[in-house]
Design a protein around this motif. Structure first.
Motif, PDB file in Angstrom:
ATOM      1  N   GLY A  48      35.587  -7.975  14.814  1.00 12.73           N
ATOM      2  CA  GLY A  48      36.110  -8.433  15.607  1.00 12.73           C
ATOM      3  C   GLY A  48      36.659  -7.049  16.080  1.00 12.73           C
ATOM      4  N   LEU A  49      37.260  -5.805  15.514  1.00 13.92           N
ATOM      5  CA  LEU A  49      37.165  -4.302  16.042  1.00 13.92           C
ATOM      6  C   LEU A  49      36.080  -3.767  16.719  1.00 13.92           C
ATOM      7  CD1 LEU A  49      39.671  -2.330  16.230  1.00 13.92           C
ATOM      8  CD2 LEU A  49      38.886  -1.563  13.860  1.00 13.92           C
ATOM      9  N   ALA A  50      35.011  -3.805  16.277  1.00 11.83           N
ATOM     10  CA  ALA A  50      33.333  -3.311  16.568  1.00 11.83           C
ATOM     11  C   ALA A  50      33.543  -3.976  17.744  1.00 11.83           C
ATOM     12  CB  ALA A  50      33.122  -3.245  15.568  1.00 11.83           C
ATOM     13  N   ALA A  51      33.755  -4.783  18.095  1.00  4.75           N
ATOM     14  CA  ALA A  51      33.382  -5.437  19.150  1.00  4.75           C
ATOM     15  C   ALA A  51      34.328  -5.517  20.246  1.00  4.75           C
ATOM     16  CB  ALA A  51      32.909  -7.287  19.397  1.00  4.75           C
ATOM     17  N   VAL A  52      35.726  -5.221  19.956  1.00  2.00           N
ATOM     18  CA  VAL A  52      36.765  -4.864  21.145  1.00  2.00           C
ATOM     19  C   VAL A  52      35.998  -3.352  21.300  1.00  2.00           C
ATOM     20  CG1 VAL A  52      39.012  -4.214  21.393  1.00  2.00           C
ATOM     21  CG2 VAL A  52      38.501  -6.357  20.627  1.00  2.00           C
ATOM     22  N   GLY A  53      36.226  -2.645  20.400  1.00  2.00           N
ATOM     23  CA  GLY A  53      35.343  -0.912  20.744  1.00  2.00           C
ATOM     24  C   GLY A  53      34.644  -0.854  22.049  1.00  2.00           C
ATOM     25  N   ILE A  54      32.962  -1.696  21.332  1.00  2.00           N
ATOM     26  CA  ILE A  54      32.307  -1.413  22.452  1.00  2.00           C
ATOM     27  C   ILE A  54      33.022  -1.980  23.839  1.00  2.00           C
ATOM     28  CG2 ILE A  54      30.099  -2.693  22.527  1.00  2.00           C
ATOM     29  CD1 ILE A  54      29.416  -2.435  19.386  1.00  2.00           C
ATOM     30  N   PHE A  55      33.497  -2.660  23.888  1.00  2.00           N
ATOM     31  CA  PHE A  55      34.304  -3.635  25.183  1.00  2.00           C
ATOM     32  C   PHE A  55      34.883  -2.585  25.590  1.00  2.00           C
ATOM     33  CE2 PHE A  55      37.391  -6.044  28.217  1.00  2.00           C
ATOM     34  CZ  PHE A  55      36.577  -6.390  28.960  1.00  2.00           C
ATOM     35  N   ALA A  56      35.133  -1.652  25.449  1.00  2.00           N
ATOM     36  CA  ALA A  56      36.571  -0.807  25.109  1.00  2.00           C
ATOM     37  C   ALA A  56      35.561   0.282  25.775  1.00  2.00           C
ATOM     38  CB  ALA A  56      37.283  -0.158  24.538  1.00  2.00           C
ATOM     39  N   LEU A  57      34.603   0.846  25.084  1.00  2.00           N
ATOM     40  CA  LEU A  57      33.277   1.334  25.467  1.00  2.00           C
ATOM     41  C   LEU A  57      33.201   1.411  27.137  1.00  2.00           C
ATOM     42  CD1 LEU A  57      31.779   4.068  24.733  1.00  2.00           C
ATOM     43  CD2 LEU A  57      30.107   2.826  24.284  1.00  2.00           C
ATOM     44  N   LEU A  58      32.038   0.160  27.045  1.00  2.00           N
ATOM     45  CA  LEU A  58      31.682  -0.533  28.083  1.00  2.00           C
ATOM     46  C   LEU A  58      32.842  -0.635  29.809  1.00  2.00           C
ATOM     47  CD1 LEU A  58      29.889  -3.056  26.825  1.00  2.00           C
ATOM     48  CD2 LEU A  58      28.437  -1.066  28.015  1.00  2.00           C
ATOM     49  N   LEU A  59      33.712  -0.539  29.750  1.00  2.00           N
ATOM     50  CA  LEU A  59      34.776  -0.770  30.098  1.00  2.00           C
ATOM     51  C   LEU A  59      35.535   0.410  30.952  1.00  2.00           C
ATOM     52  CD1 LEU A  59      36.798  -3.106  32.050  1.00  2.00           C
ATOM     53  CD2 LEU A  59      37.942  -2.817  30.589  1.00  2.00           C
ATOM     54  N   LEU A  60      36.011   1.613  29.753  1.00  2.00           N
ATOM     55  CA  LEU A  60      36.272   2.753  30.588  1.00  2.00           C
ATOM     56  C   LEU A  60      35.044   4.098  30.933  1.00  2.00           C
ATOM     57  CD1 LEU A  60      39.800   2.198  27.634  1.00  2.00           C
ATOM     58  CD2 LEU A  60      38.919   2.046  30.122  1.00  2.00           C
ATOM     59  N   VAL A  61      34.624   3.695  29.716  1.00  2.00           N
ATOM     60  CA  VAL A  61      33.353   5.419  30.279  1.00  2.00           C
ATOM     61  C   VAL A  61      32.291   4.499  30.853  1.00  2.00           C
ATOM     62  CG1 VAL A  61      31.958   6.124  28.992  1.00  2.00           C
ATOM     63  CG2 VAL A  61      34.062   5.608  28.130  1.00  2.00           C
ATOM     64  N   LEU A  62      31.582   2.936  30.490  1.00  2.00           N
ATOM     65  CA  LEU A  62      30.165   3.285  31.066  1.00  2.00           C
ATOM     66  C   LEU A  62      30.718   2.709  33.243  1.00  2.00           C
ATOM     67  CD1 LEU A  62      28.004   1.421  28.443  1.00  2.00           C
ATOM     68  CD2 LEU A  62      27.950   4.492  29.605  1.00  2.00           C
ATOM     69  N   ALA A  63      31.438   1.711  33.443  1.00  2.00           N
ATOM     70  CA  ALA A  63      32.303   0.976  34.400  1.00  2.00           C
ATOM     71  C   ALA A  63      32.068   2.291  35.831  1.00  2.00           C
ATOM     72  CB  ALA A  63      32.748   0.115  34.592  1.00  2.00           C
ATOM     73  N   PRO A  64      32.942   3.036  34.981  1.00  2.00           N
ATOM     74  CA  PRO A  64      33.178   4.470  36.059  1.00  2.00           C
ATOM     75  C   PRO A  64      32.207   5.471  36.435  1.00  2.00           C
ATOM     76  CG  PRO A  64      34.967   4.231  34.009  1.00  2.00           C
ATOM     77  CD  PRO A  64      34.060   3.166  33.898  1.00  2.00           C
ATOM     78  N   LEU A  65      31.554   5.605  34.906  1.00  2.00           N
ATOM     79  CA  LEU A  65      30.454   5.930  35.443  1.00  2.00           C
ATOM     80  C   LEU A  65      29.920   5.659  36.613  1.00  2.00           C
ATOM     81  CD1 LEU A  65      29.102   7.495  32.044  1.00  2.00           C
ATOM     82  CD2 LEU A  65      29.863   8.966  34.461  1.00  2.00           C
ATOM     83  N   ARG A  66      28.887   4.506  36.639  1.00  3.19           N
ATOM     84  CA  ARG A  66      28.183   3.560  36.950  1.00  3.19           C
ATOM     85  C   ARG A  66      28.643   3.206  38.380  1.00  3.19           C
ATOM     86  NH1 ARG A  66      26.504  -3.492  36.034  1.00  3.19           N
ATOM     87  NH2 ARG A  66      25.040  -2.970  37.432  1.00  3.19           N
ATOM     88  N   GLU A  67      29.748   2.807  39.228  1.00  4.08           N
ATOM     89  CA  GLU A  67      30.370   3.152  39.646  1.00  4.08           C
ATOM     90  C   GLU A  67      29.927   4.519  40.993  1.00  4.08           C
ATOM     91  OE1 GLU A  67      34.342   2.123  40.439  1.00  4.08           O
ATOM     92  OE2 GLU A  67      34.354   0.288  39.246  1.00  4.08           O
ATOM     93  N   GLU A  68      30.452   6.054  39.787  1.00  2.00           N
ATOM     94  CA  GLU A  68      30.352   7.052  40.903  1.00  2.00           C
ATOM     95  C   GLU A  68      28.625   7.292  40.103  1.00  2.00           C
ATOM     96  OE1 GLU A  68      32.597   9.505  41.397  1.00  2.00           O
ATOM     97  OE2 GLU A  68      34.226   8.249  41.001  1.00  2.00           O
ATOM     98  N   ARG A  69      27.926   6.045  40.379  1.00  2.00           N
ATOM     99  CA  ARG A  69      26.356   6.838  40.398  1.00  2.00           C
ATOM    100  C   ARG A  69      26.268   6.073  41.602  1.00  2.00           C
ATOM    101  NH1 ARG A  69      21.937   3.653  39.599  1.00  2.00           N
ATOM    102  NH2 ARG A  69      20.119   4.247  39.476  1.00  2.00           N
ATOM    103  N   SER A  70      26.638   4.153  41.805  1.00  2.00           N
ATOM    104  CA  SER A  70      26.736   4.106  43.270  1.00  2.00           C
ATOM    105  C   SER A  70      27.055   4.936  44.457  1.00  2.00           C
ATOM    106  CB  SER A  70      27.195   2.903  43.489  1.00  2.00           C
ATOM    107  OG  SER A  70      27.985   2.670  42.616  1.00  2.00           O
TER     108      SER A  70
END
Length: 167
Positions: free
Chosen positions: A41-63
């Motif tokens: 569960g901790l790994a799932a939360v960590g992956i979700f946080a990575l997607l939410l906090l790191v990859l989503a802003p990168l995707r917005e900057e790219r667009s």
């Protein structure tokens, strides 16, 4: 008391990483089922946080960057399309060239005065596209080049006040 079944990690061929895999597999096997579920569960939360906090802003900057590139390409296309193909090269006094090209684009010159070796032109409020096409035509059909440009938005959408220094 019966022993709870545990999740086990498979044997995998990993080459140089194999000793670390075996250590991880042994460490995982030493955990109780409850700890394994909590760690999962901790790994799932960590992956979700990575997607939410790191990859989503990168995707917005790219667009945003893609939108900026499209806008720059649009402006470049507008500037390049301003002068008609085969337009005659204009010679003569800069004020004459400026007034002729402005008249051909239905632009009104409020003021045209020499500024040293340059010519300072103030245009009446006009559509942005018309001003950009006029500048492109002046540069494409004469030796005049924009030295300074000031655009101020007007109340009407798409209209600007332009002050251009040509030299």
């Amino acid at each position: 008391m019966t022993r709870e079944p545990r999740f086990t990690l498979p044997n995998v061929e990993l080459g140089a990483l194999e000793p670390y895999w075996y250590r991880l597999r042994d460490w995982w096997g030493a955990r109780s089922l409850r700890e394994q579920v909590l760690l999962g569960g901790l790994a799932a939360v960590g992956i979700f946080a990575l997607l939410l906090l790191v990859l989503a802003p990168l995707r917005e900057e790219r667009s945003d960057a893609i939108a900026d590139i499209r806008a720059a390409n649009l402006i470049q296309a507008r500037l390049l399309s301003g002068a008609s193909i085969g337009a005659q090269f204009r010679t003569g006094a800069p004020s004459v060239i400026v007034s002729e090209t402005a008249a051909s684009r239905q632009l009104t010159i409020e003021q045209a005065e020499p500024a040293g070796t340059d010519l300072r032109v103030v245009l009446a409020p006009a559509p942005f596209d018309a001003v950009m096409n006029w500048i492109a035509e002046v540069e494409a059909t004469s030796n005049l080049r924009v030295r300074d440009l000031s655009l101020q938005g007007q109340g009407a959408t798409g209209y600007v006040d332009a002050t251009v220094v040509l030299g």
